[in-house]
Design a protein around this motif. Structure first.
Motif, short mmCIF file in Angstrom:
data_model
loop_
_atom_site.label_atom_id
_atom_site.label_comp_id
_atom_site.label_asym_id
_atom_site.label_seq_id
_atom_site.Cartn_x
_atom_site.Cartn_y
_atom_site.Cartn_z
N LYS A 1 0.97 -1.14 0.01
CA LYS A 1 -0.10 -0.07 -0.01
C LYS A 1 0.94 1.05 -0.06
O LYS A 1 2.03 1.30 0.91
N TYR A 2 0.41 2.13 -0.91
CA TYR A 2 1.00 3.47 -0.79
C TYR A 2 0.07 4.65 -0.16
O TYR A 2 0.36 5.80 0.19
N GLU A 3 -1.11 4.19 0.17
CA GLU A 3 -2.18 5.33 0.78
C GLU A 3 -2.74 4.44 1.73
O GLU A 3 -3.52 3.40 1.09
N SER B 1 -7.47 9.56 4.74
CA SER B 1 -6.41 8.84 4.14
C SER B 1 -5.05 9.56 4.19
O SER B 1 -5.06 10.74 4.46
N ARG B 2 -3.91 8.86 4.37
CA ARG B 2 -2.68 9.43 4.42
C ARG B 2 -1.82 8.69 3.51
O ARG B 2 -1.87 7.48 3.37
N GLU B 3 -0.79 9.52 2.99
CA GLU B 3 0.30 8.80 2.19
C GLU B 3 1.17 8.12 3.30
O GLU B 3 1.58 8.68 3.99
N GLU B 4 1.38 6.89 3.33
CA GLU B 4 2.30 6.06 3.81
C GLU B 4 2.54 4.70 3.18
O GLU B 4 1.65 4.26 2.52
N PHE B 5 3.90 4.28 3.19
CA PHE B 5 4.09 3.15 2.46
C PHE B 5 4.27 1.89 3.45
O PHE B 5 4.48 2.09 4.64
N LYS C 1 3.78 0.14 -9.52
CA LYS C 1 4.37 0.27 -8.22
C LYS C 1 4.12 -0.63 -7.04
O LYS C 1 4.79 -1.00 -5.94
N HIS C 2 3.11 -1.14 -7.22
CA HIS C 2 2.38 -2.00 -6.18
C HIS C 2 2.76 -3.51 -6.44
O HIS C 2 2.40 -4.47 -5.70
#
Length: 116
Positions: free
Chosen positions: A33-35, A66-70, A84-85
């Protein structure tokens, strides 16, 4: 055991351990996940007329954020070929083990051909 077997196995095992550690540090999710989308409980504003009228009495109020987090996932979920996933524990570790096994097989067969 041969002289090349041990270093190859140590390297591949170290890579596997590092990727699994990264997977756990980033959250241990099943999919990359990127989000991050999650529901959080919201504190009610007492000056809101709906709160004063008892509109929210039956349970906690939640809000979706929602937040941007790897987060490295155990499995990939690509939408296309170069997505990218597609990066995941499986796509990082499996090729390393395949390359190591192919290298060890090649060295073993080469050595047996030389000894004939």
């Amino acid at each position: 055991m041969t002289s090349y077997f041990k270093p190859v196995m140590i390297a591949v095992t170290a890579l596997t351990a590092a990727v699994l550690l990264l997977w756990q540090v980033t959250g241990g999710d099943y999919y990359t996940k990127y989000e991050i989308v999650e529901e959080v409980e919201v504190k009610l504003d007492q000056s809101d007329p709906l709160v004063a009228a008892g509109f929210y009495d039956e349970g906690p109020v939640t809000k979706t954020i929602s937040r941007e987090e790897f987060r490295l996932g155990l499995l990939p979920v690509p939408q296309g070929l170069a997505d990218k996933h597609a990066i995941s524990v499986v796509t990082l570790v499996f090729p390393a083990w395949i390359i190591a096994a192919a290298y060890l097989w090649y060295r073993r067969n080469r050595k047996s051909r030389i000894n004939r």
